[in-house]
Design an enzyme around this catalytic site. Structure first.
Site, PDB file in Angstrom:
ATOM      1  CG  ASP A  46      -7.316   3.315   1.912  1.00  0.00           C
ATOM      2  OD1 ASP A  46      -8.202   2.827   1.175  1.00  0.00           O
ATOM      3  OD2 ASP A  46      -7.324   4.515   2.271  1.00  0.00           O
ATOM      4  CE  LYS A  55      -1.696   2.045   3.563  1.00  0.00           C
ATOM      5  NZ  LYS A  55      -2.416   2.435   4.799  1.00  0.00           N
TER       6      LYS A  55
END
Length: 283
Positions: A174, A156
């Site tokens: 996320d 991420k």
């Protein structure tokens, strides 16, 4: 009379009308959606969200890849607003990877305290600086395979840095992105890497960065985890999860956050059309 079925979807039982002129067919109908129809619907959702949030961007303040990398590491378990209040001092006192590597731990902990988990974050930032100095000459590497080897950096964070600091396409999964991807019926996966791959297959690579931005914006502002504002959502007719949240338009409008909230000061540039608003094209 029930609303028409989405393209490529076998119509299911009728859905009671609520506050919107049109509502989606039942979730069971979307389960029979063909891969081609799902891709088309996903891209329609994306275009609608870009219209709503044409100004969507990474909400962490940064000027260099190193600053974005550090800010993203610090954003774990806190808000971007909090990180943006702390990072000016961080970047001023420790402006390079070398400075981060040599930072006084006690001093950095004091600066990072507002972000929470400040001892762990201090350790991550210092070791991150050391790794950059030892292995990459103090520079942030523009490769996913290199970034994920750094302390405190996962896919991420790596995709945030690649997409926003280097212009290299990547999808940032996320909590908001994952929640919306599942609500939209783009994937049933919960593992972020699997979500990234399944959703990425629905869109051209050139759209991945903006896709990440608009889904995160939408998740923070409209499609909330506990009470989504379904009645004020620009993609309600395309969403199999319509009805999980407030469907009355006026009540849903009150749930909107940030610049979409009633009475909020609009950002510059201003947002796209608000729920129910029609905007005339300039002459």
């Amino acid at each position: 009379m029930r609303p028409p079925a989405a393209a490529g979807v076998t119509a299911g039982p009728s859905v009671p009308r609520r506050s919107l002129a049109d509502v989606p067919v039942s979730p069971l109908a979307y389960a029979a959606e063909s891969p081609v129809a799902r891709t088309r619907r996903a891209r329609r959702i994306y275009r609608a969200l870009v219209d709503r949030y044409p100004y969507a961007h990474a909400e962490l303040d940064f000027e260099t890849p190193l600053q974005l990398l550090v800010a993203t590491v610090l954003s774990a378990q806190t808000t971007d607003v909090t990180v943006n209040k702390v990072t000016p001092e961080v970047f001023s006192r420790w402006p390079s990877a070398e400075a981060l590597a040599a930072a006084d731990r006690t001093q950095m902990e004091e600066v990072l305290k507002p972000t929470g988990f400040f001892r762990a974050k201090t350790n991550s930032v210092i070791t991150l600086g050391q790794a950059l100095v030892d292995r990459f000459g103090g520079e942030v590497p523009p490769r996913l395979t290199d970034l994920v080897t750094l302390p405190g950096v996962g896919r991420k964070t790596a995709n945030v840095v690649l997409g926003n600091a280097f212009g290299i396409p990547g999808i940032t999964v996320d909590t908001h992105f994952g929640r919306l991807a599942r609500r939209f019926g783009w994937t049933e996966e919960t593992d972020p890497v699997k979500v990234e791959h399944e959703v990425g297959a629905l869109f051209p690579r050139k759209d991945w960065v903006m896709l990440s931005h608009v889904l995160i914006f939408h998740g923070r502002r409209t499609c909330h985890a506990r009470r989504p504002a379904c009645g004020a959502c620009p993609v309600a007719r395309l969403c199999p999860s319509y009805g999980e949240g407030e469907t009355d338009r006026e009540l849903a409008m009150k749930l909107l956050k940030y610049e979409l909230a009633p009475g909020a000061e609009l950002p510059d540039p201003p947002p796209g059309p608000l729920p129910g608003e029609r905007r005339e094209e300039p002459a």
